[in-house]
Design an enzyme around this catalytic site. Structure first.
Site, PDB file in Angstrom:
ATOM      1  N   ASN A   8      36.161  33.006 -36.485  1.00 28.08           N
ATOM      2  CA  ASN A   8      34.752  32.670 -36.622  1.00 28.08           C
ATOM      3  C   ASN A   8      34.275  32.295 -35.227  1.00 28.08           C
ATOM      4  O   ASN A   8      34.654  31.244 -34.698  1.00 28.08           O
ATOM      5  CB  ASN A   8      34.566  31.498 -37.595  1.00 28.08           C
ATOM      6  CG  ASN A   8      33.114  31.097 -37.751  1.00 28.08           C
ATOM      7  OD1 ASN A   8      32.251  31.500 -36.983  1.00 28.08           O
ATOM      8  ND2 ASN A   8      32.841  30.274 -38.740  1.00 28.08           N
ATOM      9  N   ALA A  10      31.690  31.032 -34.152  1.00 26.23           N
ATOM     10  CA  ALA A  10      30.943  29.779 -34.086  1.00 26.23           C
ATOM     11  C   ALA A  10      31.857  28.558 -34.047  1.00 26.23           C
ATOM     12  O   ALA A  10      31.397  27.443 -33.832  1.00 26.23           O
ATOM     13  CB  ALA A  10      29.983  29.677 -35.270  1.00 26.23           C
ATOM     14  N   CYS A  11      33.157  28.757 -34.249  1.00 26.52           N
ATOM     15  CA  CYS A  11      34.128  27.661 -34.319  1.00 26.52           C
ATOM     16  C   CYS A  11      34.844  27.514 -32.975  1.00 26.52           C
ATOM     17  O   CYS A  11      35.468  28.464 -32.486  1.00 26.52           O
ATOM     18  CB  CYS A  11      35.138  27.960 -35.434  1.00 26.52           C
ATOM     19  SG  CYS A  11      36.544  26.831 -35.478  1.00 26.52           S
ATOM     20  N   GLY A  12      34.778  26.323 -32.391  1.00 24.29           N
ATOM     21  CA  GLY A  12      35.438  26.077 -31.110  1.00 24.29           C
ATOM     22  C   GLY A  12      36.940  26.268 -31.166  1.00 24.29           C
ATOM     23  O   GLY A  12      37.541  26.824 -30.248  1.00 24.29           O
ATOM     24  N   ARG A  15      37.597  29.966 -31.157  1.00 27.09           N
ATOM     25  CA  ARG A  15      37.368  30.535 -29.816  1.00 27.09           C
ATOM     26  C   ARG A  15      38.512  30.186 -28.872  1.00 27.09           C
ATOM     27  O   ARG A  15      38.989  31.030 -28.102  1.00 27.09           O
ATOM     28  CB  ARG A  15      36.039  30.053 -29.237  1.00 27.09           C
ATOM     29  CG  ARG A  15      34.821  30.628 -29.911  1.00 27.09           C
ATOM     30  CD  ARG A  15      33.537  30.333 -29.137  1.00 27.09           C
ATOM     31  NE  ARG A  15      33.374  28.929 -28.805  1.00 27.09           N
ATOM     32  CZ  ARG A  15      32.741  28.040 -29.558  1.00 27.09           C
ATOM     33  NH1 ARG A  15      32.233  28.404 -30.723  1.00 27.09           N
ATOM     34  NH2 ARG A  15      32.615  26.798 -29.151  1.00 27.09           N
TER      35      ARG A  15
END
Length: 136
Positions: A8, A10-12, A15
């Site tokens: 995802n 949007a997920c740190g 990433r």
């Protein structure tokens, strides 16, 4: 077997996990599971590869988990599978599969156990330098 990350953007944590995989010189197959959700059998296979019950794949954060009553210990594996298949946002992330195994990589440095040994310093999720055992 390819390296696959259920990601995802949007997920740190997701990433950071992807960055650690790439820092190891591996370009994984990136499955943005909110855009391309895994089917029921793929979800079941992930849990099996992890050696975990389906409940271990549930993301407990967020209102949907509570709204659907997914904290109820009486729910069957099939009911949990139904919920994840119907609402992919309930799939915890990132899940990484490599030839060395499959794991939920929270925190992101958990992925290091699934990657070939690396030389040099590696930065963790909070920017700290990691020097995991067995890494030069």
């Amino acid at each position: 077997m390819d390296t696959i990350i259920y990601h995802n953007p949007a997920c740190g944590t997701s990433r950071n996990t992807l960055a650690l995989i790439r820092a190891a010189g591996i370009e994984p197959v990136v499955v943005e599971y909110l855009k391309t959700p895994p089917d029921r059998e793929a979800i079941r296979a992930l849990a099996g590869a992890m050696g975990q019950p389906l409940r271990a794949l549930l993301r407990e954060k967020g209102a949907l988990f509570t709204e659907l009553g997914l904290g109820d210990p009486a729910l069957s594996e099939e009911q949990i599978l139904d919920a994840i298949a119907a609402h992919p946002v309930l799939l915890n992330r990132p899940i990484v599969a490599t030839p060395l195994g499959t794991r939920l990589c929270r925190p992101s440095e958990t992925v290091l156990a699934l990657l070939p040994p690396q030389s040099g310093r590696i930065s963790g999720e909070d920017g700290e330098d990691l020097d995991p055992p067995g890494r030069a």
